[in-house]
Motif scaffolding. Structure first.
Motif, PDB file in Angstrom:
ATOM      1  N   SER A  68      -5.589  -7.280  11.161  1.00 34.39           N
ATOM      2  CA  SER A  68      -6.244  -6.005  11.380  1.00 34.39           C
ATOM      3  C   SER A  68      -5.595  -4.969  10.489  1.00 34.39           C
ATOM      4  CB  SER A  68      -6.064  -5.590  12.837  1.00 34.39           C
ATOM      5  OG  SER A  68      -6.003  -4.197  12.928  1.00 34.39           O
ATOM      6  N   LEU A  69      -6.359  -4.083   9.922  1.00 34.47           N
ATOM      7  CA  LEU A  69      -5.788  -3.080   9.024  1.00 34.47           C
ATOM      8  C   LEU A  69      -5.400  -1.821   9.779  1.00 34.47           C
ATOM      9  CD1 LEU A  69      -8.405  -3.731   6.253  1.00 34.47           C
ATOM     10  CD2 LEU A  69      -5.995  -4.328   6.173  1.00 34.47           C
ATOM     11  N   PRO A 198      -1.912   0.197   7.897  1.00 29.59           N
ATOM     12  CA  PRO A 198      -2.104   0.833   6.589  1.00 29.59           C
ATOM     13  C   PRO A 198      -3.394   1.647   6.497  1.00 29.59           C
ATOM     14  CG  PRO A 198      -2.482  -1.527   6.432  1.00 29.59           C
ATOM     15  CD  PRO A 198      -1.961  -1.271   7.800  1.00 29.59           C
ATOM     16  N   TYR A 199      -4.323   1.461   7.417  1.00 30.99           N
ATOM     17  CA  TYR A 199      -5.549   2.253   7.397  1.00 30.99           C
ATOM     18  C   TYR A 199      -5.715   2.956   8.736  1.00 30.99           C
ATOM     19  CZ  TYR A 199      -6.991   0.428   2.939  1.00 30.99           C
ATOM     20  OH  TYR A 199      -7.038   0.148   1.601  1.00 30.99           O
ATOM     21  N   ARG A 200      -6.235   4.165   8.663  1.00 32.38           N
ATOM     22  CA  ARG A 200      -6.493   4.883   9.901  1.00 32.38           C
ATOM     23  C   ARG A 200      -7.998   4.936  10.145  1.00 32.38           C
ATOM     24  NH1 ARG A 200      -4.029   9.964  10.381  1.00 32.38           N
ATOM     25  NH2 ARG A 200      -2.510   9.413   8.795  1.00 32.38           N
ATOM     26  N   PHE A 201      -8.323   5.106  11.416  1.00 31.12           N
ATOM     27  CA  PHE A 201      -9.715   5.041  11.813  1.00 31.12           C
ATOM     28  C   PHE A 201     -10.433   6.344  11.497  1.00 31.12           C
ATOM     29  CE2 PHE A 201     -13.220   3.680  14.350  1.00 31.12           C
ATOM     30  CZ  PHE A 201     -13.676   4.784  15.030  1.00 31.12           C
ATOM     31  N   ALA A 214      -7.156   5.375   4.025  1.00 34.54           N
ATOM     32  CA  ALA A 214      -5.777   4.943   3.829  1.00 34.54           C
ATOM     33  C   ALA A 214      -4.807   5.839   4.586  1.00 34.54           C
ATOM     34  CB  ALA A 214      -5.447   4.950   2.341  1.00 34.54           C
ATOM     35  N   ASN A 215      -3.802   5.201   5.124  1.00 35.36           N
ATOM     36  CA  ASN A 215      -2.735   5.912   5.818  1.00 35.36           C
ATOM     37  C   ASN A 215      -1.668   6.260   4.787  1.00 35.36           C
ATOM     38  OD1 ASN A 215      -0.669   6.807   7.428  1.00 35.36           O
ATOM     39  ND2 ASN A 215      -0.358   4.858   8.501  1.00 35.36           N
ATOM     40  N   GLN A 216      -1.659   7.515   4.371  1.00 36.85           N
ATOM     41  CA  GLN A 216      -0.775   7.901   3.264  1.00 36.85           C
ATOM     42  C   GLN A 216       0.693   7.764   3.608  1.00 36.85           C
ATOM     43  OE1 GLN A 216      -1.835   8.271   0.355  1.00 36.85           O
ATOM     44  NE2 GLN A 216      -4.015   8.398   0.857  1.00 36.85           N
ATOM     45  N   SER A 217       1.006   7.861   4.912  1.00 36.05           N
ATOM     46  CA  SER A 217       2.420   7.771   5.272  1.00 36.05           C
ATOM     47  C   SER A 217       2.758   6.426   5.878  1.00 36.05           C
ATOM     48  CB  SER A 217       2.773   8.897   6.249  1.00 36.05           C
ATOM     49  OG  SER A 217       1.764   9.004   7.228  1.00 36.05           O
ATOM     50  N   TYR A 218       2.076   5.375   5.408  1.00 32.42           N
ATOM     51  CA  TYR A 218       2.332   4.039   5.939  1.00 32.42           C
ATOM     52  C   TYR A 218       3.737   3.583   5.540  1.00 32.42           C
ATOM     53  CZ  TYR A 218       1.612  -0.916   6.935  1.00 32.42           C
ATOM     54  OH  TYR A 218       1.718  -2.181   7.435  1.00 32.42           O
ATOM     55  N   TRP A 219       4.439   2.956   6.475  1.00 31.40           N
ATOM     56  CA  TRP A 219       5.820   2.555   6.225  1.00 31.40           C
ATOM     57  C   TRP A 219       5.906   1.504   5.113  1.00 31.40           C
ATOM     58  CZ3 TRP A 219       6.536  -2.602   6.943  1.00 31.40           C
ATOM     59  CH2 TRP A 219       5.632  -3.276   7.790  1.00 31.40           C
ATOM     60  N   GLY A 220       4.842   0.798   4.874  1.00 35.44           N
ATOM     61  CA  GLY A 220       4.897  -0.220   3.833  1.00 35.44           C
ATOM     62  C   GLY A 220       4.355   0.280   2.498  1.00 35.44           C
ATOM     63  N   ALA A 528      -4.731  -3.929   2.044  1.00 30.90           N
ATOM     64  CA  ALA A 528      -3.813  -2.813   1.810  1.00 30.90           C
ATOM     65  C   ALA A 528      -3.001  -3.028   0.545  1.00 30.90           C
ATOM     66  CB  ALA A 528      -2.894  -2.639   3.008  1.00 30.90           C
ATOM     67  N   GLU A 529      -2.912  -4.276   0.115  1.00 30.70           N
ATOM     68  CA  GLU A 529      -2.114  -4.566  -1.082  1.00 30.70           C
ATOM     69  C   GLU A 529      -2.953  -4.777  -2.326  1.00 30.70           C
ATOM     70  OE1 GLU A 529       0.041  -7.832   0.593  1.00 30.70           O
ATOM     71  OE2 GLU A 529       0.426  -6.401   2.214  1.00 30.70           O
ATOM     72  N   TRP A 530      -4.263  -4.691  -2.211  1.00 29.29           N
ATOM     73  CA  TRP A 530      -5.113  -4.901  -3.389  1.00 29.29           C
ATOM     74  C   TRP A 530      -5.000  -3.707  -4.325  1.00 29.29           C
ATOM     75  CZ3 TRP A 530     -10.520  -7.390  -2.328  1.00 29.29           C
ATOM     76  CH2 TRP A 530     -10.340  -8.571  -1.595  1.00 29.29           C
ATOM     77  N   LYS A 531      -4.799  -4.027  -5.606  1.00 26.75           N
ATOM     78  CA  LYS A 531      -4.810  -2.956  -6.610  1.00 26.75           C
ATOM     79  C   LYS A 531      -5.700  -3.401  -7.747  1.00 26.75           C
ATOM     80  CE  LYS A 531       0.059  -1.624  -5.829  1.00 26.75           C
ATOM     81  NZ  LYS A 531      -0.163  -1.715  -4.411  1.00 26.75           N
ATOM     82  N   PRO A 532      -6.446  -2.472  -8.338  1.00 29.17           N
ATOM     83  CA  PRO A 532      -7.298  -2.887  -9.447  1.00 29.17           C
ATOM     84  C   PRO A 532      -6.454  -3.449 -10.590  1.00 29.17           C
ATOM     85  CG  PRO A 532      -7.631  -0.558  -8.894  1.00 29.17           C
ATOM     86  CD  PRO A 532      -6.523  -1.049  -8.052  1.00 29.17           C
TER      87      PRO A 532
END
Lengths: 534, 327, 284
Positions: A68-69, A198-201, A214-220, A528-532
């Motif tokens: 779950s994100l 990593p994502y907020r609702f 995106a959760n900008q202040s995610y610990w990861g 959450a880890e995907w980057k272009p």
């Protein structure tokens, strides 16, 4: 004629006026949503998913195996299915009946409140509370109680030594403050979930989509994809076409529907192996299916490669046991041939006393080799597999009669009739297999429906569950798989591949062997880890 | 006229209440006789991995073991208070599910009705005008053939032609998922095929009716009389011929609501249109009684309303009925 | 509609529809004869021959698990006709009993039965049918019951109106004054007059029953999915439509379309030729 023409013209004018006038009143109903974003920019990513979750509350069963994100668990999984700490600072040792986790510092929920051990304790207690009617309660019954002695420590007290306890710790943690004292079914949290992920609702339009940001202040670390839309479209063909039309950036599809994307520029098709199997469950106390020779002969006569080729259109592999190849727990000695060996099957049956009888059906002591195979109505994959099994069985003189029924009609008949069932979890061999093969679960609902009762198998299952030494566990489960194969408790047919289509080039995509339920995120669990890719 | 209308409406409404009562009672009894287990429906996929003891607990929490009459009265009481229950397959209040989806059905069905009306009027008139010509034969022939073709079959053929081979239009769904709001242009594009198929499937009777009606009406005494009196052609057509010709059509339209509902169920399913009609199929597949019962009730109300509307229109349009009273 | 100087019904079909009759006969022959020569094993698939386009060996092609579409379509039509017949018989039986009771007894019973008929008529047929099969295991019986319960009202109406007409006839008064009991009157005097109406109603109900069964099967709520039913076949075919397989959906649909069209053409001809009053009755 002039009269008629005039009338026609008048009518035509009337018709046009009618269309315009009444169309103006056909206003599109508005649906709740947020401000529109530009489709196609790197900031918004649209997923096309098949099944919408019933709830977004982990306590009620939302993605308990991680993926779950919105939420984090105490631990999470790497692509090779090993565990890594998430909300816990490190993986604890598992010995005996007490497991202690130390929480990571500085983690906050999406609403800014800090995560403490009270929240962890509350989450697990809520799952175990019978009043909450949680559908996943049965998976956590090994837990006696959960304590939070200080804000950074959580202690699990188990009823008995339980090796898979760490695997179960992927459950998403919810904030106690928002749920305590409420009836879980009606809590506001269910429509506005708050987690640490990593994502907020943002919003949920039931039947249509869930929007996350995106959760900008995610610990990861903040995710690269800023906005995520999870759109739900149950019909496979519709999803395929919407993918082709550019509406989705990624989607999951059945193999046939994904075939058209194979060689298209800008799209990548991922075929991810899974532990998701389908097989024939045999009732072991019934006259014909109770005979091991019948079961083994049937297994030999099945053309599994044709099933994979035609029914799965290549997205899968033949299956011979409940533990999937590609996972560390798989026993390579448990194997078979994907093409049928009808001669050997026939010989086996002859030796066991099943002689060819009238109408091409074998007979032994007056009993014809005939049984009913059920499949759930509405599941076309299982229906096609059942047809294939019946066709192949006919060639060796076993008469299999099909019955397409609803689950409610199937349940009472499982003790007498065979059933195409499916399960599979790559995480721990104790998941599901304990309930499937232990005699204490014999005949309990959908657990051990075949009434398999073997004391030495029971011993193996119990040992595997309690033993914490990985080497000993591996040996135990190897022996279990061999035993299941020797007894041919089930005839396993195929492992499915889950097929995904993704637009664009990305790093961070990590296919891992997936489980039976699609709800565990699958390929998208690492979004959450995907980057272009540059 | 208002009194006659009022009387009729009151009479009708008086009958509606016991009708709905009987319908709900019938549904409830059927549901109770069903061997399906609502707890299993609620658990969904999880049912396969949940122990029977937990399922038993849920059953007790829901009061499913109470006597039948008590359950029915509770359910009915809730219904009257506006609580339609919770959908077991969608895990949300039924009222919410209906609220979201009803609009889409009304949109598609409404537009289909408009298209059907307009097209049938035009085509029916054309066929009557050019009687026995190739146009007439084509239109009448197609109308007859259309009545025999199952709408889900024609829908699939249409999808094959327009969405697979020609790729002009999407084969289903509602909109593009990327934007947060509903873009009318996008909905319109997705709406073309389902609305066209629904309109086409419902239109046969109307085309033939308009055609036959116009042919007959134009031969009638009062039309010839009107022309003989020297009235303008337009007056003859609109005030006399058309009004008389279309009179039964309005009545029949209101009475065709059941067929419209049936058509909507099949069209919405084939095109994955997220309306209440496709929800009824999903509810049926999941044996979700609360949702299914509510939708059936809704459809029944629609039928009753349609009949009332049709009779109202009849009273308004036909002076003879006004004067002679309503039976 | 008033009749005018030129009045009367517009005659659109006066010639006997030969094409329809021939089609119907051919289809009936196929349904009866083909099973005698080419037995279909409902469970046999050939995964190595999946999704083959129409050819000489498979005139209608094969479906996604390799079954011949033509043979299955013929069997499917047979099932549909049988289910349609069974449903028509059951529904006409119920309807006749109800119509007789209403017409012969009159008074409160008549009003009650007509209210019940109105009630059943207020629920759209397919939705009601869906409701019934949804709550019971998918099976032939459930489908027959579903069709019967949604179509008996028509027969009830027809029978009732005929009985009301008959009641007014002098021979009934004569029978009553002659001392015959009510039941005897019904049996000896009404039934012979009713039989042709009942039979016509039953025959005309068959296309509706077929349609209803195929619609239910198409939605996945009808006959078990592995059986050859036209609705099941179209449902399966729809899944492979986007992959290019058009023959698996088209031909089964044709087998619903052609018989329905043929029967309705013949019914139209019959209607136009005979009693104009039947025209309104038979607006099924």
């Amino acid at each position: 004629m002039k009269i008629l023409r005039a009338r026609f013209v008048t009518l035509a004018r009337l018709g046009v006026v009618a269309i315009l006038g009444l169309s103006a009143s056909c206003t599109a109903p508005s649906s709740p949503g947020t401000s529109s974003s530009n489709p196609g920019t790197r900031d918004t990513f649209v997923l096309g998913l098949a099944s919408e979750p019933d709830t977004l509350n982990p306590v009620l069963g939302y993605e308990p195996d991680g993926g779950s994100l919105l939420f984090d668990g105490l631990v999470r999984r790497n692509a090779d299915l090993t565990l890594a700490p998430a909300l816990a600072e490190r993986l604890p040792d598992v010995k005996g009946t007490t497991v202690t986790f130390t929480l990571r510092q500085g983690v906050r929920f999406h609403d800014g409140t800090p995560l403490t051990s009270d929240d962890v304790a509350y989450t697990y207690q809520a799952v175990l509370d019978p009043k909450n009617n949680s559908g996943i309660r049965g998976d956590y019954t090994a837990i006696e109680s959960v304590e939070a002695p200080d804000p950074a420590t959580v202690v699990f007290h188990l009823k008995h030594p339980y090796a898979p306890i760490l695997q179960r710790a992927t459950l998403g943690i919810v904030p106690r403050r928002l749920l305590q004292g409420q009836s879980l079914d009606k809590a506001a949290f269910n429509t506005k979930p708050v987690g640490t992920g990593p994502y907020r609702f943002v919003s949920w339009t039931p039947g249509d989509k869930v929007v996350l940001e995106a959760n900008q202040s995610y610990w990861g670390g903040a995710p690269a994809i800023k906005r995520l839309v999870m759109a739900y479209s149950a019909d496979d063909n519709v999803r395929a076409t919407r993918m082709a039309a550019g509406e989705f950036d990624a989607t999951e599809l059945p193999p046939k529907a994904a075939a058209r994307f194979e060689d298209q520029v800008g799209l990548t098709v991922y075929k991810v192996p899974s532990a998701d199997y389908r097989g024939v469950m045999f009732p072991l106390d019934a006259p014909v299916t109770g005979d091991k020779a019948i079961r083994k002969a049937l297994s030999l006569a099945l053309d599994r490669s044709a099933m994979v080729g035609a029914i799965l259109t290549g997205a899968g592999r033949p299956a011979f046991g409940p533990v999937a190849p590609g996972t560390t727990w798989h026993n390579p000695a448990v194997d078979g041939t994907p093409t049928p060996d009808r001669d050997q099957a026939a010989r086996l049956l002859d030796q066991a006393g099943w002689k060819p009888g009238s109408g091409g059906v074998r007979v032994k002591d007056g009993t014809p080799a005939s049984f009913t195979l059920m499949y759930p109505a509405g599941d076309s994959l299982r229906k096609d597999l059942a047809l294939a099994v019946a066709s192949d069985a006919k060639k060796i003189g076993v008469d299999v009669r099909l019955a397409g029924l609803d689950w409610d009609a199937i349940e009472p008949r499982m003790a007498k009739d065979a059933l195409i069932m499916g399960y599979g979890s790559p995480y721990d061999p104790d998941y599901i297999n304990y309930e499937m093969f232990h005699s204490s679960f014999s005949g309990q609902g959908f657990f051990n429906p075949g009434h398999y009762k073997e004391p030495d198998v029971d011993a193996l299952l119990e040992k595997g569950r309690a033993e914490t030494d990985p080497t000993v566990r591996k040996q135990t489960y190897d022996a279990l798989q061999q035993r299941i194969r020797d007894d041919e408790v089930w005839t396993y047919l195929v492992y499915l591949q889950h097929v995904y289509v993704v637009r664009g080039k990305w790093t961070g995509i990590a296919p891992a062997v997936e489980a039976h339920e699609h709800a565990t995120g699958g390929l998208f669990r690492t979004l959450a880890e995907w980057k272009p890719a540059a | 006229m208002t009194r006659a209308l009022g009387r009729m409406a009151a009479w009708r409404l008086a009958f509606t209440a016991p009708l709905l009562l009987v319908v709900t009672l019938g549904m409830f009894v059927l549901a109770k006789a069903s061997p399906f287990d609502p707890v299993r429906q609620y658990l969904g996929d999880r049912a396969l991995t949940t122990s029977p003891e937990i399922a038993r607990q849920i059953r007790a929490n829901w009061g499913l073991d109470r006597p039948l009459a008590e359950q029915y009265l509770t359910w009915l009481g809730n219904l009257l208070r506006g609580d339609l229950g919770e959908s077991r397959s969608m895990h949300r209040p039924v009222a919410e599910v209906i609220g979201e989806r009803l609009g889409w059905t009304l949109l598609a069905a409404g537009c289909a009705m408009v298209v059907m009306l307009a097209a049938s009027l035009v085509l029916g008139s054309l066929a009557a005008w050019r009687r026995d010509s190739w146009a007439d034969r084509l239109i009448s022939g197609t109308a007859y053939a259309n009545e025999a073709a199952p709408v889900f079959w024609t829908a699939l053929i249409v999808i094959w032609i327009f969405a697979v081979r020609l790729r002009w239009l999407p084969p289903g769904g509602l909109t593009d998922a990327a934007s947060g709001t509903v873009e009318p242009a996008d909905v319109l594009r997705h709406m073309i095929l389902p609305v066209a198929v629904l309109a086409f499937s419902q239109s046969s009777w109307l085309v033939l009716f308009v055609r036959e009606s116009l042919i007959t009406t134009l031969r009638e005494d009062f039309v010839i009389g009107a022309r003989a009196r020297g009235l303008r052609e337009r007056t003859v057509v609109v005030r006399h011929a058309l009004r008389s010709a279309l009179l039964p059509f309005i009545t029949l339209l209101g009475a065709r609501v059941p067929e419209l509902v049936t058509g909507a169920i099949l069209v919405e399913t084939v095109f994955s249109w997220p309306g209440v009609a496709s929800a009824s199929v999903q509810a049926a597949l999941a044996a979700d009684f609360p949702l299914l019962a509510a939708l059936t009730l809704l459809a029944t109300l629609a039928v009753v309303a349609g009949n009332l509307l049709a009779d109202t229109a009849y009273v308004i349009a036909d002076p003879r009925v006004r004067v002679l009273g309503v039976s | 509609m008033a009749t005018g100087v030129a009045g009367g019904l517009t005659r659109s079909r006066r010639r006997f529809p030969r094409g329809a009759a021939v089609t119907l006969v051919l289809l009936l022959l196929a349904v009866v004869l083909v099973p005698l020569f080419a037995r279909l094993d409902q469970q046999l698939v050939d995964l190595h021959a999946a999704s083959l386009p129409p050819s000489l060996t498979h005139p209608f092609g094969t479906d996604e698990v390799g079954r011949d579409v033509l043979l299955r379509a013929v069997y499917g039509l047979r099932v549909s006709v049988l289910v349609g017949l069974a449903a028509a018989v059951v529904s006409v039986t119920i309807g006749t009993l109800a119509g007789l009771a209403a017409g012969a007894a009159g008074g409160t019973l008549d009003r009650l039965i007509m209210r019940i008929v109105d009630g059943f008529n207020s629920v759209p047929h397919l939705l009601f049918g869906i409701f019934i099969v949804a709550l019971f295991t998918p099976s032939t019986t459930a489908v027959v019951v579903s069709v019967a319960l949604t179509h008996w009202m028509t027969a009830a109406r027809i029978v009732r109106s005929e009985v009301l007409t008959l009641r007014a006839r002098p021979f009934v008064d004569a029978a009553i004054s002659g001392g015959s009991r009510r039941l005897r009157i019904v049996r000896r005097h009404f039934l012979p007059h009713l039989i042709p109406h009942i039979m016509l109603a039953a025959v005309l109900m068959i296309p509706h029953a077929i349609w209803h069964e195929t619609a239910l099967s198409f939605l996945g709520l009808g006959l078990p999915a592995h059986l050859a039913s036209l609705g099941n076949m179209i449902n399966d075919g729809a899944r492979s439509l986007l992959a290019g397989n058009w023959w698996a959906s088209l031909f089964p649909g044709l087998f619903i379309f052609l018989p329905t069209l043929a029967i309705s053409a013949l019914a139209q001809y019959w209607r136009d030729r005979s009693n104009p009053r039947w025209r309104s009755e038979l607006q099924l």
